[in-house]
Design a protein around this motif. Structure first.
Motif, short mmCIF file in Angstrom:
data_model
loop_
_atom_site.label_atom_id
_atom_site.label_comp_id
_atom_site.label_asym_id
_atom_site.label_seq_id
_atom_site.Cartn_x
_atom_site.Cartn_y
_atom_site.Cartn_z
N ASN A 64 0.84 -1.21 0.00
CA ASN A 64 0.00 0.00 0.00
C ASN A 64 0.87 1.25 0.00
N TYR A 116 0.37 3.82 -2.84
CA TYR A 116 -0.22 5.15 -2.59
C TYR A 116 0.85 6.19 -2.20
N ASP A 137 4.79 6.62 4.98
CA ASP A 137 5.05 7.02 3.60
C ASP A 137 4.72 8.51 3.48
N ILE A 155 -4.86 9.86 3.53
CA ILE A 155 -6.27 9.43 3.50
C ILE A 155 -7.13 10.51 4.16
N ILE A 194 -11.13 2.20 6.39
CA ILE A 194 -10.19 1.51 5.49
C ILE A 194 -9.90 0.06 5.87
N TYR A 214 -13.27 -2.19 1.16
CA TYR A 214 -13.39 -0.73 1.18
C TYR A 214 -12.19 -0.11 0.47
N ARG A 215 -12.50 0.68 -0.56
CA ARG A 215 -11.43 1.42 -1.25
C ARG A 215 -11.78 2.89 -1.20
N VAL A 216 -10.79 3.70 -0.90
CA VAL A 216 -11.08 5.13 -0.73
C VAL A 216 -11.57 5.73 -2.05
N ARG A 252 -8.23 7.10 -8.15
CA ARG A 252 -6.95 7.75 -7.87
C ARG A 252 -5.81 6.72 -7.75
N THR A 277 -7.74 -4.64 -4.08
CA THR A 277 -9.03 -5.30 -3.93
C THR A 277 -9.84 -4.75 -2.77
N GLY A 278 -9.22 -3.97 -1.91
CA GLY A 278 -9.92 -3.46 -0.73
C GLY A 278 -9.94 -4.49 0.40
N GLY A 318 -6.79 -5.90 1.54
CA GLY A 318 -5.45 -5.96 2.15
C GLY A 318 -5.45 -5.60 3.63
N LEU A 319 -6.05 -4.45 3.97
CA LEU A 319 -6.01 -4.02 5.37
C LEU A 319 -6.91 -4.89 6.26
N SER A 348 0.95 8.78 5.22
CA SER A 348 0.25 7.98 6.24
C SER A 348 1.25 7.26 7.12
P1 ADP Z 1 -6.34 -2.19 -1.40
O1 ADP Z 1 -6.12 -3.62 -1.73
O2 ADP Z 1 -7.32 -1.52 -2.26
O3 ADP Z 1 -5.10 -1.43 -1.18
P2 ADP Z 1 -6.59 -2.08 1.41
O4 ADP Z 1 -7.54 -2.72 2.32
O5 ADP Z 1 -5.16 -2.44 1.54
O6 ADP Z 1 -7.13 -2.27 -0.03
O7 ADP Z 1 -6.72 -0.52 1.63
C1 ADP Z 1 -7.97 0.08 1.66
C2 ADP Z 1 -7.90 1.51 1.16
O8 ADP Z 1 -7.14 2.27 2.10
C3 ADP Z 1 -7.20 1.63 -0.14
O9 ADP Z 1 -8.13 1.58 -1.18
C4 ADP Z 1 -6.55 2.98 -0.06
O10 ADP Z 1 -7.38 3.97 -0.59
C5 ADP Z 1 -6.39 3.25 1.41
N1 ADP Z 1 -4.94 3.10 1.81
C6 ADP Z 1 -4.36 2.00 2.33
N2 ADP Z 1 -3.06 2.24 2.59
C7 ADP Z 1 -2.82 3.52 2.23
C8 ADP Z 1 -1.64 4.38 2.26
N3 ADP Z 1 -0.46 3.93 2.71
N4 ADP Z 1 -1.79 5.64 1.82
C9 ADP Z 1 -2.97 6.09 1.36
N5 ADP Z 1 -4.11 5.35 1.29
C10 ADP Z 1 -4.03 4.08 1.74
#
Ligand code: ADP
Length: 448
Positions: free
Chosen positions: A354, A358, A378, A383, A391, A396-398, A402, A409-410, A412-413, A437
């Motif tokens: 991520n 990002y 980073d 966000i 997140i 969930y994708r922001v 962008r 895939t939304g 990861g976190l 972030s």
């Molecule tokens: P993805 O697989 O889309 O990255 P995540 O669950 O990892 O899904 O993250 C969810 C959302 O959180 C991402 O779509 C992104 O918009 C935001 N995000 C995660 N990590 C960062 C980061 N380091 N900087 C900015 N936005 C982030």
């Protein structure tokens, strides 16, 4: 309940009355025995007196009767005819032939009979014996005490029965009221309106506490099941949606090819490339779903392992992608975290991936390790505060548009949080839009 209680009370009252009656009977019998002993002695004395006397019978009868005020003395013939009576005229003309004591005296026995006197309406003890070949002497004595005893006991019994009846009515009403209130409390306990019920009877308290405990557990379990069901439903809906969009796209391009709508080789190549891209996207979603499901189910302990070697491996894997965007990945510090190695790899990979995705082009990603702690920073897009709270939710994708490197895939976190929490840790995030972030994975218990 009320009927059974009432039956119980009535039984109690009947037993009490029966016992009181028995006591009355015993008292009466004692009194009669007493009178009988007294009268027997009198009969013996009067017999001797009669045999030795020369007086006429009426004088003798009056003399004997004078010894004891209530005694009545009668001289009769075998036929029952009265010759003399100390209470002359009391039952003049009565036929005594058949009286039991007279019949016994005729047979030469000492006759005895207890009955109501026809003249005075009192209980009277009669005793008779032969005093000469023609003459029978009869003494009678009213057992007045017995009547008094029976009357007194009767009145007492009535009063007792009445008092018991009133008491039982009040006791039943109070008991039934208590029971009703107690049941109502139990109902409210089961409905979750009460946390605890105070027992009317102390011996009920442990059972009521056990019911309260089970009711609480059932409520909590139910909430947990409902929450899980909702999560599952959301998950299925989201996952279907995530897979449906690329599939629709694949189908569309396949149809284009099928209908010969892509004329030039370049157009056909574009269609095929898009189809492959969408397939990759679906594969990525499926891979992440599998990873999430493994993260949820994974067993095994969470023994601490050194984090630096795993972090170096993840960095190596991501270097090509980072290099493409001119991002430098810096690793610093040492320390261990309580997690299986594969899971630690997953956590670090998702966070670093991520950060690269990002991150700011030409910027940097810093990973700082210490005991029980991983911090990843980073200087990328950051966000918005309105999204920060979401997140970690599944899918969930922001902002899809962008994404510098599309394909997120939304999930990861969600995977990161599931693993970290399973091992007793927590993930925190701080972010400023446009500045970058900071993600921190911490295990309170393992820190020094
Ligand atoms: P993805 O697989 O889309 O990255 P995540 O669950 O990892 O899904 O993250 C969810 C959302 O959180 C991402 O779509 C992104 O918009 C935001 N995000 C995660 N990590 C960062 C980061 N380091 N900087 C900015 N936005 C982030």
């Amino acid at each position: 309940m009320k009927r059974r209680l009432r039956a119980l009370y009535w039984r109690g009252i009947l037993v009490t009355l029966a016992m009181a009656l028995a006591a009355t009977a015993v008292a009466a019998k004692l009194k009669i025995d007493d009178t009988r002993v007294h009268l027997t002695a009198m009969l013996q004395a009067a017999t001797r007196w009669t045999v030795d006397s020369n007086d006429d019978l009426q004088t003798l009868a009056d003399a004997i009767a004078g010894v004891s005020p209530q005694i009545r003395v009668t001289f009769l013939l075998d036929s029952g005819l009265v010759l003399a009576d100390s209470a002359a005229g009391a039952d003049a003309g009565a036929d005594h032939y058949a009286d039991r004591e007279i019949a016994a005296a005729r047979r030469g026995e000492v006759g005895r009979s207890l009955r109501m006197s026809g003249t005075s309406a009192t209980l009277v003890l009669y005793m008779a014996r032969r005093v000469s070949p023609q003459l029978i002497l009869r003494l009678s004595y009213p057992v007045l005490g017995v009547a008094r005893i029976v009357a007194a006991y009767g009145a007492a019994l009535l009063a007792l029965a009445l008092a018991l009846y009133m008491l039982q009515r009040r006791a039943i009403a109070r008991f039934a009221g208590d029971q009703r209130r107690q049941l109502e409390d139990v109902r409210r306990l089961l409905d979750g309106e009460l946390e605890r019920v105070d027992a009317v009877f102390p011996e009920y308290q442990p059972s009521l506490d056990a019911i309260a405990y089970r009711a609480r557990r059932l409520r909590e379990d139910r909430e947990e099941v409902l929450r899980t069901m909702n999560l599952r439903e959301d998950f299925v809906a989201n996952a279907s949606h995530e897979l449906r969009s690329p599939l629709t796209s694949v189908r569309g391009y396949a149809e284009l090819l099928e209908q010969g709508m892509a004329d030039t080789p370049e157009e056909r190549a574009l269609c095929l490339e898009t189809i492959r891209g969408e397939c990759d996207r679906m594969l990525a979603v499926i891979d992440d779903i599998l990873r999430l499901s493994r993260a949820e189910r994974a067993g095994g302990g969470c023994a601490p392992i050194p984090a630096a070697p795993v972090a170096r491996e993840v960095r190596r894997a991501l270097l090509p992608r980072a290099a493409k965007r001119g991002i430098a990945i810096e690793l610093a510090g040492e320390g261990s975290v309580p997690m299986p190695e594969k899971d630690l790899w997953e956590v670090l990979y998702n966070l670093m991936d991520n950060a690269v995705r990002y991150g700011r082009e030409g910027g940097s990603v810093r990973v700082a390790l210490s005991e029980g702690d991983i911090v990843m920073e980073d200087d990328g897009v950051g966000i918005d505060p309105e999204h920060v709270g979401h997140i970690f939710e599944q899918f969930y994708r922001v902002d899809d548009t962008r994404d510098a490197a599309p394909g997120g895939t939304g999930l990861g976190l969600s995977i990161v949080r599931t693993i970290v929490e399973r091992c007793g840790g927590a993930v925190r995030v701080q972010s400023a839009p446009g500045k970058g972030s900071r993600f921190e994975v911490g295990f309170e218990g393992t820190r020094e």
